[in-house]
Scaffold this active site. Structure first.
Site, mmCIF file in Angstrom:
data_model
loop_
_atom_site.group_PDB
_atom_site.id
_atom_site.type_symbol
_atom_site.label_atom_id
_atom_site.label_comp_id
_atom_site.label_asym_id
_atom_site.label_seq_id
_atom_site.Cartn_x
_atom_site.Cartn_y
_atom_site.Cartn_z
ATOM 1 N N GLU A 188 16.232 1.487 -10.981
ATOM 2 C CA GLU A 188 16.503 0.532 -9.907
ATOM 3 C C GLU A 188 18.001 0.341 -9.650
ATOM 4 O OE1 GLU A 188 16.636 -3.961 -11.382
ATOM 5 O OE2 GLU A 188 14.646 -3.083 -11.630
ATOM 6 N N GLU B 142 -3.803 1.874 0.048
ATOM 7 C CA GLU B 142 -5.087 1.348 0.517
ATOM 8 C C GLU B 142 -5.303 1.508 2.018
ATOM 9 O OE1 GLU B 142 -4.931 -2.621 -1.078
ATOM 10 O OE2 GLU B 142 -5.805 -1.984 -2.983
#
Length: 269
Positions: free
Chosen positions: A112, A81
């Site tokens: 992960e 953004e």
């Protein structure tokens, strides 16, 4: 390492399946109201990070977010953004998630748990001394994040850790520990809830304050936003109109001519 993993402690609420819908939502909301206070308690640490980031950004440094699962997705979201909101190149704030872009939409099994992959992922961007790495992990134990932070520190980079478990390995490892203690989740262990919300608030604060500090905002306006659709063009024209004290039509002409709110205001001043 001995510490209490608060994110795994039992919820303050039980027998959830027996609650009616209104009660479920009310109790969730009661828990959510604790989030802002938890973030407020970390403002001194966030301040330290933002000031250090601004200093490094002025020297060409970048901000890297690394995380897995929900935490990784929130980092990618915040980074994505920055270009439309502040007109910065997408190469200045970079979100990296364990498992790559596929993991944004679909979980990648065991990604992960790889403690060396985060640094490999960062190295694709040619790391420099002025870059800053922020690891995000609700548990504070994610190997992908811990490995990336450890390697970044070895190379002399500034590191920060955003975690929901005070005293966790991530909090101990990072130069700046942002410990968002929101307490047990409404749904035991579901860190996409309060923990994720707290992380989102902290990331909003970090990136927005950074952009303000480096001059990407004027007054309270997004004067460098990308004019990528009609809504944003309209908003930009209004910003120019207000900034210069001229009518909307004249402001729209200036905006179209100069291509950004800041350039239009500077030209019309």
């Amino acid at each position: 390492m001995e510490y209490t993993k608060i994110t795994e402690t039992p919820s303050n609420h039980d027998n959830l399946e027996q609650m009616d819908t209104a009660t479920l939502l009310q109790k969730m909301n009661e828990e959510d109201q604790k989030v802002a206070d938890a973030v407020a308690a970390t403002i001194p640490q966030i301040t330290k990070l933002v000031d250090a980031l601004a200093e490094r950004f002025e020297k060409g440094g970048r901000l890297f977010y690394i995380g897995a699962g929900t935490s990784g997705r929130l980092g990618v979201l915040d980074a994505s953004e920055i270009p439309p909101t502040f007109g910065m190149p997408h190469t200045r704030v970079i979100g990296i998630i364990a498992g790559g872009d596929t993991a944004i939409r679909k979980a990648v099994e065991n990604a992960e748990d790889d403690s060396v992959q985060a640094w490999k992922d960062m190295m694709e961007h040619t790391i420099t001394d002025n870059d800053v790495v922020v690891g995000i992990a609700a548990s504070g134990t994610t190997p992908y994040v811990l490995g990336g932070i450890a390697e970044a520190k070895k190379k002399g980079l500034l590191t920060a850790g955003i975690t929901n478990n005070p005293g966790s390995p991530l909090a101990v490892a990072a130069d700046i520990a942002i410990e968002l203690n929101v307490g047990p989740e409404f749904l035991t262990g579901s860190t996409r809830m309060k923990s994720g919300t707290a992380q989102k608030l902290a990331l909003n604060m970090i990136s927005t304050a950074l952009m303000i500090k480096i001059g990407r905002v004027k007054g309270n306006k997004m004067v460098n936003m990308q004019l990528s659709n009609s809504k944003l063009v309209d908003r930009g024209a209004r910003y120019v109109s207000e900034g210069l004290g001229i009518n909307y039509e004249k402001a729209a002409e200036l905006l179209k001519k100069h291509g950004s709110v800041k350039a239009a205001i500077d030209a019309g001043a």
